[in-house]
Design a protein around this motif. Structure first.
Motif, PDB file in Angstrom:
ATOM      1  N   LYS A 136       0.839  -1.192   0.000  1.00 33.92           N
ATOM      2  CA  LYS A 136       0.000   0.000   0.000  1.00 33.92           C
ATOM      3  C   LYS A 136       0.881   1.252   0.000  1.00 33.92           C
ATOM      4  CE  LYS A 136      -3.768  -2.256   2.523  1.00 33.92           C
ATOM      5  NZ  LYS A 136      -4.564  -2.288   3.775  1.00 33.92           N
ATOM      6  N   TYR A 138       1.201   5.766  -0.199  1.00 35.45           N
ATOM      7  CA  TYR A 138       0.615   7.036   0.225  1.00 35.45           C
ATOM      8  C   TYR A 138       1.477   8.176  -0.332  1.00 35.45           C
ATOM      9  CZ  TYR A 138      -1.009   3.553   3.574  1.00 35.45           C
ATOM     10  OH  TYR A 138      -1.511   2.409   4.143  1.00 35.45           O
ATOM     11  N   ASP A 139       0.986   9.410  -0.245  1.00 35.51           N
ATOM     12  CA  ASP A 139       1.819  10.505  -0.738  1.00 35.51           C
ATOM     13  C   ASP A 139       2.464  11.296   0.398  1.00 35.51           C
ATOM     14  OD1 ASP A 139      -0.235  12.150   0.178  1.00 35.51           O
ATOM     15  OD2 ASP A 139      -0.292  13.372  -1.638  1.00 35.51           O
ATOM     16  N   THR A 140       2.483  10.711   1.619  1.00 37.12           N
ATOM     17  CA  THR A 140       3.240  11.281   2.736  1.00 37.12           C
ATOM     18  C   THR A 140       3.987  10.146   3.432  1.00 37.12           C
ATOM     19  OG1 THR A 140       1.619  10.968   4.524  1.00 37.12           O
ATOM     20  CG2 THR A 140       1.342  12.902   3.097  1.00 37.12           C
ATOM     21  N   GLU A 143       1.887   7.456   6.526  1.00 37.22           N
ATOM     22  CA  GLU A 143       0.871   6.433   6.271  1.00 37.22           C
ATOM     23  C   GLU A 143      -0.517   7.032   6.046  1.00 37.22           C
ATOM     24  OE1 GLU A 143      -0.650   2.106   8.025  1.00 37.22           O
ATOM     25  OE2 GLU A 143       0.798   3.274   9.175  1.00 37.22           O
ATOM     26  N   PHE A 144      -0.595   8.167   5.394  1.00 35.72           N
ATOM     27  CA  PHE A 144      -1.871   8.710   4.949  1.00 35.72           C
ATOM     28  C   PHE A 144      -1.610   9.611   3.755  1.00 35.72           C
ATOM     29  CE2 PHE A 144      -0.508  12.166   7.719  1.00 35.72           C
ATOM     30  CZ  PHE A 144      -0.902  13.292   7.023  1.00 35.72           C
ATOM     31  N   GLY A 145      -2.690   9.985   3.074  1.00 31.53           N
ATOM     32  CA  GLY A 145      -2.566  10.851   1.906  1.00 31.53           C
ATOM     33  C   GLY A 145      -2.760  10.079   0.619  1.00 31.53           C
ATOM     34  N   VAL A 146      -3.755  10.492  -0.178  1.00 37.07           N
ATOM     35  CA  VAL A 146      -4.054   9.843  -1.456  1.00 37.07           C
ATOM     36  C   VAL A 146      -3.060  10.308  -2.514  1.00 37.07           C
ATOM     37  CG1 VAL A 146      -5.811   9.575  -3.251  1.00 37.07           C
ATOM     38  CG2 VAL A 146      -6.486   9.664  -0.848  1.00 37.07           C
ATOM     39  N   SER A 174      -6.681   3.165  -4.632  1.00 39.06           N
ATOM     40  CA  SER A 174      -6.262   3.185  -3.235  1.00 39.06           C
ATOM     41  C   SER A 174      -5.376   1.973  -2.990  1.00 39.06           C
ATOM     42  CB  SER A 174      -7.472   3.143  -2.286  1.00 39.06           C
ATOM     43  OG  SER A 174      -8.191   1.930  -2.458  1.00 39.06           O
ATOM     44  N   ARG A 206       3.953   2.336   4.199  1.00 40.40           N
ATOM     45  CA  ARG A 206       3.561   2.603   5.585  1.00 40.40           C
ATOM     46  C   ARG A 206       4.758   2.849   6.492  1.00 40.40           C
ATOM     47  NH1 ARG A 206       3.648  -1.719   9.082  1.00 40.40           N
ATOM     48  NH2 ARG A 206       1.923  -0.814  10.226  1.00 40.40           N
TER      49      ARG A 206
END
Length: 281
Positions: A136, A138-140, A143-146, A174, A206
């Motif tokens: 998985k 993310y764009d940060t 561990e969050f950000g689409v 996602s 992550r």
């Protein structure tokens, strides 16, 4: 007593376990825990256990214990590994003599950056590309950000179609799988190789590891476009029958047909590279 995983070390050589209360390895409220009081198992990811029993144990405080674990590939775990710690039967007790029985799960430390594992062009006129990552993303680093369009870079080589923009026109998805819109010009002949790379320091897993801007398993060929019906060429003005069309190569075709007085005929025609015209040869 119950327990929970606090976290694993940076190289995944140990994991810390915290109990809900002080624990012992006898039901008489005495004795420190031993490695054999636990069993380990792992699922998911790319790393694996070489032993189902901790290699060592040490007491951090009254309720916290550190278990040594022998992980194959621990230094390159991708963070998808779930380590399960289970108390051995009748081995761990609280002060009142109650035995621990419930297991606990925790992720290994993620040490491997995410990689592209597949890129596929859809059968929609080369308008959409599906990309799959190893885990998985993310764009940060938190561990969050689409993911966003600017997190990717397209390039193309070969063939007759070209890119109007190296940045995707749209993005959806996602987790591991994302769909990217493309902006092309010209008619694709199927020899175009479309390459997709992450932008620098733009896509993370992550564990906060950044995807490299240079990848493998990140190319796909465009689908060859069909010539529009608005383009046509006159092969024979008279009545014909028994038509047979064969493609000789990317741009040249041959048609065989029956004509007047039962004669057989063969003619060839060519399509321009951009599909804008058809000519007799």
């Amino acid at each position: 007593p119950t327990m929970s995983v606090i976290g694993s070390s940076s190289d995944n050589s140990s994991v810390d376990i915290r109990f809900s209360e002080e624990v012992f390895n006898t039901n008489g409220a005495s004795g420190d825990l031993e490695a054999s009081d636990f069993s380990l198992s792992i699922s998911g990811g790319i790393a694996s256990l070489t032993s189902g029993t901790p290699t060592s144990i040490s007491k951090i405080d009254a309720v916290t214990w550190r278990l040594g674990i022998n992980i194959s590939g621990g230094g390159t775990a991708n963070g998808e590994e779930i380590l399960t710690v289970t108390p051995a039967s009748s081995s761990i007790y609280d002060e009142a003599g109650n035995a621990a029985s419930s297991s606990t799960d925790g992720y290994l430390t993620d040490n491997a950056p995410p990689t592209i594992t597949d890129v596929t062009i859809r059968n929609d006129g080369n308008k959409t590309v599906d990309v799959t990552f190893s885990d998985k993303v993310y764009d940060t680093t938190l561990e969050f950000g689409v993911l966003e369009e600017t997190d990717f870079v397209f390039s193309i080589s070969g063939g007759t179609a070209s890119l109007n923009s190296t940045t995707p026109t749209s993005i959806s998805g996602s987790g591991k799988t994302w769909a990217l819109g493309t902006d092309m010009s010209g008619v694709a002949d199927g020899y175009e190789v479309l390459t997709l790379n992450p932008a620098g320091n733009a896509i993370y897993d992550r564990g906060g590891n950044a995807a490299s801007a240079t990848q493998s398993n990140n190319t796909t060929n465009l689908k060859a476009d069909k010539v529009g019906t608005s383009n046509a060429v006159l092969i024979e003005a008279n009545y014909t029958y028994y038509h047979s069309l064969v493609q000789m190569n990317v741009l040249n075709y041959v048609v065989a047909y029956g004509g007047a007085q039962g004669h057989g005929n063969i003619k060839t025609f060519a399509i321009s590279a951009d599909g804008s015209s058809i000519t007799n040869e």
